[in-house]
Motif scaffolding. Structure first.
Motif, PDB file in Angstrom:
ATOM      1  N   ALA A 260       0.847  -1.197   0.000  1.00 22.14           N
ATOM      2  CA  ALA A 260       0.000   0.000   0.000  1.00 22.14           C
ATOM      3  C   ALA A 260       0.880   1.244   0.000  1.00 22.14           C
ATOM      4  O   ALA A 260       0.588   2.219  -0.712  1.00 22.14           O
ATOM      5  N   THR A 261       1.951   1.218   0.782  1.00 19.34           N
ATOM      6  CA  THR A 261       2.855   2.368   0.808  1.00 19.34           C
ATOM      7  C   THR A 261       3.527   2.535  -0.546  1.00 19.34           C
ATOM      8  O   THR A 261       3.656   3.655  -1.056  1.00 19.34           O
ATOM      9  N   PHE A 262       3.945   1.403  -1.118  1.00 16.85           N
ATOM     10  CA  PHE A 262       4.588   1.441  -2.434  1.00 16.85           C
ATOM     11  C   PHE A 262       3.633   2.039  -3.460  1.00 16.85           C
ATOM     12  O   PHE A 262       3.989   2.966  -4.194  1.00 16.85           O
ATOM     13  N   ALA A 263       2.416   1.521  -3.468  1.00 12.71           N
ATOM     14  CA  ALA A 263       1.440   1.996  -4.448  1.00 12.71           C
ATOM     15  C   ALA A 263       1.127   3.465  -4.223  1.00 12.71           C
ATOM     16  O   ALA A 263       1.042   4.248  -5.177  1.00 12.71           O
ATOM     17  N   ALA A 264       0.991   3.848  -2.950  1.00 10.75           N
ATOM     18  CA  ALA A 264       0.636   5.246  -2.655  1.00 10.75           C
ATOM     19  C   ALA A 264       1.757   6.189  -3.068  1.00 10.75           C
ATOM     20  O   ALA A 264       1.494   7.254  -3.633  1.00 10.75           O
ATOM     21  N   SER A 265       2.992   5.802  -2.801  1.00 11.25           N
ATOM     22  CA  SER A 265       4.083   6.716  -3.141  1.00 11.25           C
ATOM     23  C   SER A 265       4.257   6.797  -4.656  1.00 11.25           C
ATOM     24  O   SER A 265       4.449   7.878  -5.208  1.00 11.25           O
ATOM     25  N   ILE A 266       4.152   5.632  -5.331  1.00 18.58           N
ATOM     26  CA  ILE A 266       4.270   5.657  -6.798  1.00 18.58           C
ATOM     27  C   ILE A 266       3.104   6.451  -7.401  1.00 18.58           C
ATOM     28  O   ILE A 266       3.280   7.231  -8.340  1.00 18.58           O
ATOM     29  N   ALA A 267       1.920   6.242  -6.817  1.00 21.94           N
ATOM     30  CA  ALA A 267       0.751   6.950  -7.335  1.00 21.94           C
ATOM     31  C   ALA A 267       0.939   8.453  -7.197  1.00 21.94           C
ATOM     32  O   ALA A 267       0.631   9.217  -8.129  1.00 21.94           O
ATOM     33  N   ALA A 268       1.438   8.872  -6.046  1.00 22.38           N
ATOM     34  CA  ALA A 268       1.641  10.307  -5.840  1.00 22.38           C
ATOM     35  C   ALA A 268       2.678  10.854  -6.817  1.00 22.38           C
ATOM     36  O   ALA A 268       2.498  11.928  -7.397  1.00 22.38           O
ATOM     37  N   VAL A 269       3.755  10.081  -6.989  1.00 18.90           N
ATOM     38  CA  VAL A 269       4.823  10.515  -7.899  1.00 18.90           C
ATOM     39  C   VAL A 269       4.270  10.658  -9.314  1.00 18.90           C
ATOM     40  O   VAL A 269       4.475  11.682  -9.986  1.00 18.90           O
ATOM     41  N   MET A 270       3.549   9.643  -9.748  1.00 21.36           N
ATOM     42  CA  MET A 270       3.072   9.661 -11.128  1.00 21.36           C
ATOM     43  C   MET A 270       1.953  10.677 -11.321  1.00 21.36           C
ATOM     44  O   MET A 270       1.861  11.311 -12.375  1.00 21.36           O
ATOM     45  N   ALA A 271       1.116  10.818 -10.313  1.00 24.66           N
ATOM     46  CA  ALA A 271       0.038  11.804 -10.428  1.00 24.66           C
ATOM     47  C   ALA A 271       0.631  13.199 -10.560  1.00 24.66           C
ATOM     48  O   ALA A 271       0.184  13.992 -11.400  1.00 24.66           O
ATOM     49  N   ALA A 272       1.623  13.492  -9.743  1.00 28.77           N
ATOM     50  CA  ALA A 272       2.241  14.821  -9.807  1.00 28.77           C
ATOM     51  C   ALA A 272       2.929  15.026 -11.160  1.00 28.77           C
ATOM     52  O   ALA A 272       2.833  16.101 -11.762  1.00 28.77           O
ATOM     53  N   THR A 273       3.589  13.976 -11.646  1.00 25.18           N
ATOM     54  CA  THR A 273       4.272  14.077 -12.940  1.00 25.18           C
ATOM     55  C   THR A 273       3.250  14.261 -14.064  1.00 25.18           C
ATOM     56  O   THR A 273       3.452  15.081 -14.971  1.00 25.18           O
ATOM     57  N   ALA A 274       2.168  13.495 -13.990  1.00 24.35           N
ATOM     58  CA  ALA A 274       1.129  13.596 -15.023  1.00 24.35           C
ATOM     59  C   ALA A 274       0.498  14.975 -15.017  1.00 24.35           C
ATOM     60  O   ALA A 274       0.254  15.579 -16.070  1.00 24.35           O
ATOM     61  N   LEU A 275       0.271  15.487 -13.805  1.00 26.32           N
ATOM     62  CA  LEU A 275      -0.311  16.828 -13.680  1.00 26.32           C
ATOM     63  C   LEU A 275       0.638  17.863 -14.291  1.00 26.32           C
ATOM     64  O   LEU A 275       0.211  18.784 -14.989  1.00 26.32           O
ATOM     65  N   GLY A 276       1.915  17.684 -14.016  1.00 30.09           N
ATOM     66  CA  GLY A 276       2.917  18.586 -14.581  1.00 30.09           C
ATOM     67  C   GLY A 276       2.924  18.508 -16.092  1.00 30.09           C
ATOM     68  O   GLY A 276       3.013  19.533 -16.779  1.00 30.09           O
ATOM     69  N   ALA A 277       2.808  17.298 -16.637  1.00 31.00           N
ATOM     70  CA  ALA A 277       2.795  17.137 -18.096  1.00 31.00           C
ATOM     71  C   ALA A 277       1.577  17.814 -18.703  1.00 31.00           C
ATOM     72  O   ALA A 277       1.666  18.482 -19.732  1.00 31.00           O
ATOM     73  N   TRP A 278       0.474  17.649 -18.025  1.00 25.49           N
ATOM     74  CA  TRP A 278      -0.754  18.271 -18.513  1.00 25.49           C
ATOM     75  C   TRP A 278      -0.625  19.794 -18.494  1.00 25.49           C
ATOM     76  O   TRP A 278      -0.970  20.486 -19.436  1.00 25.49           O
ATOM     77  N   TRP A 279      -0.075  20.293 -17.408  1.00 23.24           N
ATOM     78  CA  TRP A 279       0.112  21.744 -17.271  1.00 23.24           C
ATOM     79  C   TRP A 279       1.132  22.250 -18.301  1.00 23.24           C
ATOM     80  O   TRP A 279       0.926  23.277 -18.936  1.00 23.24           O
ATOM     81  N   GLY A 280       2.200  21.488 -18.444  1.00 24.80           N
ATOM     82  CA  GLY A 280       3.223  21.888 -19.414  1.00 24.80           C
ATOM     83  C   GLY A 280       2.660  21.907 -20.823  1.00 24.80           C
ATOM     84  O   GLY A 280       2.954  22.797 -21.616  1.00 24.80           O
ATOM     85  N   GLY A 281       1.827  20.939 -21.120  1.00 22.03           N
ATOM     86  CA  GLY A 281       1.236  20.880 -22.449  1.00 22.03           C
ATOM     87  C   GLY A 281       0.246  21.996 -22.684  1.00 22.03           C
ATOM     88  O   GLY A 281       0.085  22.483 -23.803  1.00 22.03           O
ATOM     89  N   GLY A 282      -0.394  22.441 -21.607  1.00 18.79           N
ATOM     90  CA  GLY A 282      -1.430  23.453 -21.767  1.00 18.79           C
ATOM     91  C   GLY A 282      -0.925  24.869 -21.604  1.00 18.79           C
ATOM     92  O   GLY A 282      -1.667  25.820 -21.806  1.00 18.79           O
ATOM     93  N   SER A 283       0.337  25.025 -21.253  1.00 23.19           N
ATOM     94  CA  SER A 283       0.847  26.372 -21.017  1.00 23.19           C
ATOM     95  C   SER A 283       1.018  27.101 -22.343  1.00 23.19           C
ATOM     96  O   SER A 283       1.180  26.470 -23.384  1.00 23.19           O
ATOM     97  N   PRO A 284       0.989  28.427 -22.302  1.00 23.19           N
ATOM     98  CA  PRO A 284       1.115  29.166 -23.557  1.00 23.19           C
ATOM     99  C   PRO A 284       2.451  28.909 -24.220  1.00 23.19           C
ATOM    100  O   PRO A 284       3.472  28.795 -23.530  1.00 23.19           O
ATOM    101  N   ALA A 285       2.436  28.754 -25.512  1.00 26.20           N
ATOM    102  CA  ALA A 285       3.661  28.433 -26.226  1.00 26.20           C
ATOM    103  C   ALA A 285       4.555  29.661 -26.318  1.00 26.20           C
ATOM    104  O   ALA A 285       4.110  30.786 -26.185  1.00 26.20           O
ATOM    105  N   GLY A 286       5.817  29.402 -26.537  1.00 28.32           N
ATOM    106  CA  GLY A 286       6.739  30.492 -26.785  1.00 28.32           C
ATOM    107  C   GLY A 286       7.512  30.897 -25.549  1.00 28.32           C
ATOM    108  O   GLY A 286       7.778  30.094 -24.666  1.00 28.32           O
ATOM    109  N   ALA A 287       7.853  32.167 -25.497  1.00 28.31           N
ATOM    110  CA  ALA A 287       8.708  32.646 -24.421  1.00 28.31           C
ATOM    111  C   ALA A 287       8.055  32.446 -23.062  1.00 28.31           C
ATOM    112  O   ALA A 287       8.732  32.199 -22.060  1.00 28.31           O
ATOM    113  N   ALA A 288       6.730  32.538 -23.031  1.00 22.75           N
ATOM    114  CA  ALA A 288       6.027  32.359 -21.763  1.00 22.75           C
ATOM    115  C   ALA A 288       6.265  30.968 -21.197  1.00 22.75           C
ATOM    116  O   ALA A 288       6.304  30.766 -19.987  1.00 22.75           O
ATOM    117  N   ASP A 289       6.436  29.996 -22.104  1.00 23.50           N
ATOM    118  CA  ASP A 289       6.758  28.628 -21.700  1.00 23.50           C
ATOM    119  C   ASP A 289       7.974  28.594 -20.795  1.00 23.50           C
ATOM    120  O   ASP A 289       7.990  27.986 -19.740  1.00 23.50           O
TER     121      ASP A 289
END
Lengths: 781, 233
Positions: A260-289
């Motif tokens: 459970a600890t393994f799954a929870a820590s991996i889940a948190a890691v991947m959720a945060a990474t996925a959220l970051g990817a989503w945010w990175g993909g949705g951020s305005p392109a160009g210099a603002a990036d």
């Protein structure tokens, strides 16, 4: 090439996102499943896991690189269903072949109980053969999906990356705790095939070429993107992997080393990474990036050491997932955003969407490969959690330096990053499927469907035991390991009246063992069904541990009183039975047992007999967590630690100063703690010295730690710690059944005087210390 | 035994036990043979047999092994406290006082025979010195550094050397019989051969895998080049 008539485009978003998620899940499912499938021969040591994760990441990186090129030639992904169908078929077949392959690579009669020198290399062979080709295909899926995605390429990369990460999260969280116990490790491999077949089905309807936007139109361009667009994802990939390993390590002492600890820590890691990817993909392109990315990186990594500290301090009360999210989330969020931003920057620099996604994924995954060896084998053992976080923080902040190489980035023109061209625009890139050929969905769906059915059949097919030993009665694959119940007839030493205890006689007895994973002659629990009352366990370490109940001052040496024992690693209840069998008539033994793997106790009840009365059993729990949660006034006369994970390794959180302090606080005034350790070189060795040094430190720095070898089963030794001061003494009326342990205790016990590494929750390289004895190819001197 | 015979047998056993208990103990020094028997029992870990051998002894020399056992080697809280003549400075008396006063946990050395004094229990002396050494200095130098290594008593020396080597250094080929040694060496050779095979397969497999995927990448290289889109990067 002529454009085809314009028709309404099929809805690509949901299907491709689902395909990306399934591909991500499949890679993780098969990675875990293959380790579990070969574990009965290879074990599950750090090298075996590192090799499996390493080969998976290598294959994903190669797949991403190949996928980038593939996407340039086939931006509609027409060949994707064929390739993923083949991958599915490979995995379904591998489910039947993995066990014979493992048995051939690490023969039980050659490896005996020390397969590590063999499995170190064999795990590379097995994972390359079983996983290599299909995972390359799975790794190629995201770039192809990015290439055929509609809309802005960076956003698509972010969306698909997030989906893949979330799929991987699900695969990781479900495989160990649920999938393997349900369908077995070979069935889980076939589940990987099912997921690959779903990818094939999901992508079977190819996107009809109706012209390509700028993002794909430059597919063959010689890319002039700055190297920073690869270095940054590489750093991100490395840091994500480092933090992934570190998160589990950091949280385990607070919440226990359960699945459970393994799954929870991996889940948190991947959720945060996925959220970051989503945010990175949705951020305005160009210099603002660039600006936003710099702020995210600085903010995420500056707080890392403090947030990790806060997380470990609060994990016990808030739980593993929120704690991991709190501690590692900000840094992982920032690292996750790098990928999609880099994809977009590469497209702006002249790369195609598919190739950009492939290159970025390949760089990121290849660096993750380095992280998967570096973290468990170097960083955590050598630096510990705190310093690893500090180094990671420094690397994360240094990554922001690379952002200055992206200063010249411009803001893209409208539609420049889109995968779709304005309607009616002509396609201008050669497509592998032929000149504007009308996509034929039928054969793809038919083949993928047939293979899906074959994979499902492979999942539900009942196979025999994964490994079959002589006398094997039962086998089950639990959430943690393979457990076998084996019955043998063995000749054991017995004492004879009037004779030296070590030169008595021999007797053939019926013995039942619980053996885990690679155990050949070693065992994790034992019972002598016909002779337990007289022979106990025939001189094995359980008898030596039970001797602690007869130390001077213990309840057995007083006219009345109940013996209160905490057994860490209850397993099949052997220690409890031995304590019960050696208790004075009419006296009560109260045992609090902690066992991480509930399947082990279930199998033990079936094959070793019911557990004795007076048991308070905590199943599926870690001793650290149980100790923290027991009532404050709960004290023990004896704490017996016989906990192992992955067969050979003492769980690090049960060998640290902090754990022994928690034990000390629970000990009665006359109490004692004992730890059973593997001791292939007698009462010497780095691990033995480290555990003894840690115990001594926890007990106030005194030298009241004692080592006792086992003269009959020489690969075990017991480390004793006492609160009373001075060498422990046995009481006069030690029962006759404990004659040999008593003789050994009095004639061979030594004070622990050698300096050893003091193991702490922050740094406890127990796996490395154990491997020092297990790795050498040369055998006994 | 038939059910009818059981009560008779039980009665006979009870009678014999009662007669034995009623028999007057022969007070006086234990014989040298009894002392040797007690010493052997101590060395063999059969500590309960000491009472049978020395139970009737009254001199400090007879009490020495019992006091050593009950006050230092093991702990028997209800063991009777022997009374010694205040002026008795014999080796056994000094040792009994050592056991009673220090419980063996202080820094006072174990009393050793002075010139001309005879140690009645030389093997016990070695056991005590060995245990004191192990409990203070640990495994350093063991098993050779123990006084038991050169014990004159063959059995004592044999047990220490045979088991001490394994206990403190782990198993060694030298300690095996020729047959076992040959079998162990053959198994080791096979082990090393499989390690070498697996190493070769692993290196070849990973390299082959990377090359194969690389070849696919080459096959998939773009067919046609077109001019890059203008960028100001």
């Amino acid at each position: 090439m002529n454009g085809s008539p314009v028709r309404p485009a099929p809805p690509r978003g949901v299907g491709d996102v689902l395909a990306a998620a399934c591909a991500g899940a499949a890679a993780l499912v098969v990675e875990i499943a293959v380790v579990r499938a070969v574990a009965p021969w290879f074990g599950q040591g750090p090298y075996v896991w590192a090799n499996a994760v390493g080969v998976t990441l290598l294959a994903l990186a190669l797949g991403a690189a190949v996928g980038g090129r593939w996407a340039a030639r086939d931006p509609d992904g027409r060949a994707l269903p064929w390739a993923t169908s083949a991958a599915a078929l490979w995995l379904a077949s591998a489910a039947s072949l993995v066990a014979p392959l493992a048995a051939w690579l690490v023969p039980v009669d050659v490896a005996a109980d020390r397969p590590l020198p063999l499995s170190l290399w064999a795990s590379l062979v097995a994972t390359v053969v079983v996983l290599g080709p299909p995972v390359v295909v799975l790794g190629a899926v995201p770039p192809v999906l990015v290439a055929r995605a509609r809309g802005e390429a960076g956003r698509a990369a972010g969306r698909l990356s997030a989906a893949g990460t979330l799929g991987a999260l699900l695969g990781c969280a479900a495989t160990g705790p649920w999938l393997v116990p349900s369908v077995g490790s070979r069935g889980a491999l076939a589940v990987g095939g099912v997921l690959a077949a779903v990818v094939a089905l999901g992508t079977a309807r190819p996107v009809r070429s109706r012209g390509r936007g700028h993002a794909n139109a430059v597919a063959d361009a010689r890319c002039r993107a700055p190297v920073a667009t690869l270095v940054l994802p590489a750093i991100a990939g490395l840091l994500v992997t480092v933090l992934e390993f570190t998160a589990f390590r950091a949280l385990t002492p607070a919440v226990g080393g359960t699945n459970a600890t393994f799954a929870a820590s991996i889940a948190a890691v991947m959720a945060a990474t996925a959220l970051g990817a989503w945010w990175g993909g949705g951020s305005p392109a160009g210099a603002a990036d660039r600006r936003r990315l710099r702020y995210a990186l600085v903010a995420g990594f500056v707080v890392l050491p403090l947030s990790v500290r806060l997380a470990t301090a609060t994990a016990g009360s808030v739980g593993a997932f929120p704690a991991a999210l709190l501690g590692f989330g900000p840094a992982l969020f920032a690292a996750g955003a790098i990928g999609p931003v880099s994809v977009r920057l590469r497209i702006l620099a002249g790369d195609s969407a598919g190739r950009a996604a492939g290159a970025v994924l390949a760089a990121s995954t290849a660096a993750s490969l380095a992280g998967c060896y570096l973290t468990p084998l170097v960083l955590l053992p050598e630096l510990g959690v705190r310093w690893t976080c500090l180094v990671t923080m420094a690397a994360g902040l240094a990554a922001t330096g690379w952002l200055r190489w992206l200063r010249g980035v411009r803001t893209p023109a409208a539609g420049e990053l889109d995968g779709d061209a304005p309607e009616g625009a002509a396609a201008d890139v050669a497509v592998a499927g032929g000149p504007g050929g009308s996509p034929r969905t039928g054969p793809r769906v038919l083949v993928a469907g047939c293979i899906l059915v074959a994979c499902v059949v492979a999942v539900v097919t009942r196979r025999g035991p994964l490994r079959h030993d002589e006398g094997q009665v039962d086998e089950l694959e639990s959430a943690y390991q393979t457990v076998r119940s084996v019955e043998t007839r063995e000749v054991v030493p017995v004492t004879l009246p009037g004779r030296h205890p070590l030169f008595g006689g021999e007797r053939e007895v019926r013995t039942r063992f619980l053996r885990f994973d690679e155990d050949a002659t070693s065992y994790q629990s034992v019972a002598l069904p016909d002779d337990a009352a007289t022979l106990l366990t025939a001189g094995r370490y359980y008898d030596h541990l039970a001797l602690g109940a007869w130390f001077d001052g213990m309840p057995w040496t007083r006219p009345q009183g109940t013996l209160r024992v905490l057994v860490v690693g209850y397993c099949g209840g052997t220690l409890h039975r031995t304590l019960r069998a050696t208790a004075p008539a009419g006296r009560r033994v109260e045992v609090v047992g902690v066992e991480l793997d509930p399947a082990v106790t279930a199998l033990a009840r079936r094959h070793l007999g019911p557990f004795p009365e007076g048991l308070e059993l905590y199943e599926g729990r870690d001793a650290r967590e149980v100790l923290d949660r027991l009532p404050d006034d709960r004290a023990f006369d004896l704490v017996l630690v016989d906990a192992y994970q992955r067969t050979q390794y003492v769980p690090f959180q049960l060998a640290t100063v902090e754990f022994f302090r928690a034990v000390r606080d629970r000990l009665a005034r006359h109490g004692a703690v004992a730890i059973n350790l593997n001791a292939p070189d007698g009462v010497s060795g780095a691990l033995l010295d480290a555990v003894a040094a840690s115990l001594a430190k926890a007990f106030g720095g005194r030298d009241d730690v004692w080592l006792v070898p086992n003269l009959q089963y020489t690969t075990n030794a017991v480390v004793w710690g006492t609160l009373r001061g001075g060498a422990p003494r046995l009481a006069a009326d030690v029962p006759a059944a404990l004659l040999v342990p008593a003789f050994t205790f009095e004639r061979f016990l030594v004070r622990s005087t050698r300096a050893g590494i003091v193991l702490t929750d922050d740094r406890a390289p127990v796996e490395q210390l154990a491997d020092e004895a297990l790795l050498p190819v040369k055998g006994i001197r | 035994m038939s059910a009818a015979a059981r009560p008779i047998a039980a009665a006979l056993v009870a009678l014999a036990a009662a007669l034995a208990a009623a028999a007057p103990a022969t007070a006086g020094p234990a014989s040298a043979e009894a002392r040797a028997r007690a010493e052997t029992a101590f060395c063999d870990g059969r500590l309960d047999d000491l009472d049978a051998a020395l139970g009737t002894g009254t001199t400090p020399a007879d009490l020495e092994p019992l006091v050593l056992r009950d006050r230092w080697w093991r702990v028997r809280p209800d063991a009777p406290r022997p009374t010694l003549a205040p002026d008795d400075t014999s080796l056994s008396a000094r040792r009994i006082r050592w056991c009673l006063d220090r419980s063996g946990r202080g820094d006072t050395p174990y009393p050793m025979p002075s010139d001309g004094e005879v140690d009645v229990y030389p093997r016990l002396t070695l056991l005590v010195l060995d245990r004191l050494r192990r409990e203070t200095r640990g495994a350093e130098g063991l098993p050779e550094a123990s006084p038991l290594w050169d014990a004159k008593d063959e059995a004592l020396q044999y047990v220490w050397r045979w088991y001490g080597e394994r206990a403190y250094r782990g198993p060694s080929l030298a300690s095996l019989s020729p047959d076992d040694r040959a079998a162990t060496e053959a198994a080791q050779a096979r082990f090393e051969a499989v390690v070498a095979r697996n190493r070769l397969l692993a290196v070849g497999g990973v390299l082959g895998f990377v090359l194969a995927v690389g070849a696919v990448g080459v096959v998939l290289r773009p067919r046609r080049k077109i001019a890059p889109a203008p960028t100001d990067l």
